[in-house]
Design a protein around this motif. Structure first.
Motif, PDB file in Angstrom:
ATOM      1  N   VAL A 156       0.838  -1.204   0.000  1.00 21.74           N
ATOM      2  CA  VAL A 156       0.000   0.000   0.000  1.00 21.74           C
ATOM      3  C   VAL A 156       0.872   1.253   0.000  1.00 21.74           C
ATOM      4  O   VAL A 156       0.652   2.187  -0.788  1.00 21.74           O
ATOM      5  CB  VAL A 156      -0.942   0.001   1.219  1.00 21.74           C
ATOM      6  CG1 VAL A 156      -1.641   1.351   1.359  1.00 21.74           C
ATOM      7  CG2 VAL A 156      -1.988  -1.099   1.087  1.00 21.74           C
ATOM      8  N   ALA A 157       1.866   1.285   0.874  1.00 22.95           N
ATOM      9  CA  ALA A 157       2.762   2.443   0.922  1.00 22.95           C
ATOM     10  C   ALA A 157       3.558   2.582  -0.374  1.00 22.95           C
ATOM     11  O   ALA A 157       3.815   3.701  -0.838  1.00 22.95           O
ATOM     12  CB  ALA A 157       3.705   2.322   2.115  1.00 22.95           C
ATOM     13  N   ASN A 158       3.931   1.457  -0.970  1.00 24.81           N
ATOM     14  CA  ASN A 158       4.651   1.500  -2.246  1.00 24.81           C
ATOM     15  C   ASN A 158       3.807   2.146  -3.337  1.00 24.81           C
ATOM     16  O   ASN A 158       4.338   2.818  -4.232  1.00 24.81           O
ATOM     17  CB  ASN A 158       5.051   0.090  -2.682  1.00 24.81           C
ATOM     18  CG  ASN A 158       6.177  -0.483  -1.848  1.00 24.81           C
ATOM     19  OD1 ASN A 158       6.832   0.229  -1.095  1.00 24.81           O
ATOM     20  ND2 ASN A 158       6.404  -1.772  -1.973  1.00 24.81           N
ATOM     21  N   ALA A 159       2.503   1.920  -3.297  1.00 28.38           N
ATOM     22  CA  ALA A 159       1.623   2.510  -4.309  1.00 28.38           C
ATOM     23  C   ALA A 159       1.676   4.032  -4.246  1.00 28.38           C
ATOM     24  O   ALA A 159       1.709   4.712  -5.276  1.00 28.38           O
ATOM     25  CB  ALA A 159       0.191   2.013  -4.116  1.00 28.38           C
ATOM     26  N   TRP A 160       1.654   4.589  -3.030  1.00 22.97           N
ATOM     27  CA  TRP A 160       1.729   6.047  -2.900  1.00 22.97           C
ATOM     28  C   TRP A 160       3.045   6.578  -3.446  1.00 22.97           C
ATOM     29  O   TRP A 160       3.083   7.582  -4.161  1.00 22.97           O
ATOM     30  CB  TRP A 160       1.597   6.463  -1.432  1.00 22.97           C
ATOM     31  CG  TRP A 160       0.384   5.931  -0.747  1.00 22.97           C
ATOM     32  CD1 TRP A 160      -0.765   5.479  -1.335  1.00 22.97           C
ATOM     33  CD2 TRP A 160       0.195   5.778   0.656  1.00 22.97           C
ATOM     34  NE1 TRP A 160      -1.655   5.053  -0.387  1.00 22.97           N
ATOM     35  CE2 TRP A 160      -1.101   5.228   0.846  1.00 22.97           C
ATOM     36  CE3 TRP A 160       0.979   6.046   1.774  1.00 22.97           C
ATOM     37  CZ2 TRP A 160      -1.612   4.949   2.107  1.00 22.97           C
ATOM     38  CZ3 TRP A 160       0.477   5.778   3.027  1.00 22.97           C
ATOM     39  CH2 TRP A 160      -0.803   5.232   3.199  1.00 22.97           C
ATOM     40  N   LEU A 161       4.135   5.899  -3.083  1.00 27.10           N
ATOM     41  CA  LEU A 161       5.463   6.336  -3.531  1.00 27.10           C
ATOM     42  C   LEU A 161       5.591   6.248  -5.044  1.00 27.10           C
ATOM     43  O   LEU A 161       5.988   7.213  -5.707  1.00 27.10           O
ATOM     44  CB  LEU A 161       6.532   5.468  -2.867  1.00 27.10           C
ATOM     45  CG  LEU A 161       7.934   5.521  -3.490  1.00 27.10           C
ATOM     46  CD1 LEU A 161       8.554   6.897  -3.265  1.00 27.10           C
ATOM     47  CD2 LEU A 161       8.828   4.423  -2.926  1.00 27.10           C
TER      48      LEU A 161
END
Length: 217
Positions: free
Chosen positions: A116-121
């Motif tokens: 999920v955090a990778n998607a934002w980045l």
């Protein structure tokens, strides 16, 4: 991931050393979890304070995942504490399977959290999906949530970070074992932490080699 793999090796080989190693490393994770939570809260405050426009645009696109993210954090913390405090209770051959299952659930939640955090980045650096831009000329978002998540660099970063976490975990174990080895007062302790450092470094090297192979490929 490191702890689960080592615990599984100990379960299959019936070598208590691996189970002790996995347990000792999980103890480090317990400390790291509270430290990570503190730094994460500070970073979130700084991001929304110093970059309100960027975070506002990300929130417009990723609001459902930003609601899911803290729920995954709570699930990960709960699974981590169950994994740690059930170690003795589930130490029988039959109970060990349940303990490994709890560890697997913990890793799945943690991996989902990372994705999920990778998607934002990755959306911030490659806001396109399938070669198609997700913003119109006026700067308005025209795609779907899944298109924003499944952007051009999401999967490469996901694969890289999974392997990198394995390598990093092994390196941390090697560092911890080296410190404990230097402070050991008996030959038995030194032998244990020498072996622990060997296992940690072996996994770190294997993880680094796989990461390098992916980059070269």
């Amino acid at each position: 991931m490191f702890a689960l793999v080592v615990e599984y090796v100990g379960f299959r080989s019936r070598d208590q050393r691996y189970d002790d190693l996995a347990r000792e490393f999980t103890k480090l994770i317990m400390v790291a979890a509270s430290t990570t939570a503190a730094f994460g809260a500070v970073l979130t405050f700084l991001l929304f304070t110093l970059y309100p426009q960027v975070m506002s645009r990300l929130a417009d696109v990723f609001l459902p995942t930003m609601v899911l993210y803290p729920l995954l954090i709570l699930g990960e913390v709960f699974a981590l504490y169950v994994y740690w405090y059930s170690w003795d209770r589930l130490n029988s051959p039959r109970g060990k399977r349940w303990h490994l299952l709890i560890g697997l659930v913990l890793n799945l939640i943690g991996t989902a959290l990372m994705f999920v955090a990778n998607a934002w980045l990755t959306f911030s650096i490659s806001p396109e999906s399938g070669g198609q831009p997700l913003y119109d000329q006026a700067g308005e978002f025209t795609g779907t949530l899944w298109q924003a998540i499944n952007n051009a660099t999401w999967w490469p970063i996901n694969i890289h970070r999974v392997i990198a976490n394995i390598a990093f975990g092994g390196a941390v174990v090697g560092l911890y074992a080296a410190i404990r080895f230097l402070n050991s007062r008996s030959a038995q302790e030194r032998a244990h932490y020498d072996w622990m450092g060997y296992v940690g470094n072996f996994i770190a090297v294997i993880g680094n080699q796989r990461s390098a192979a992916l980059v070269q490929g």
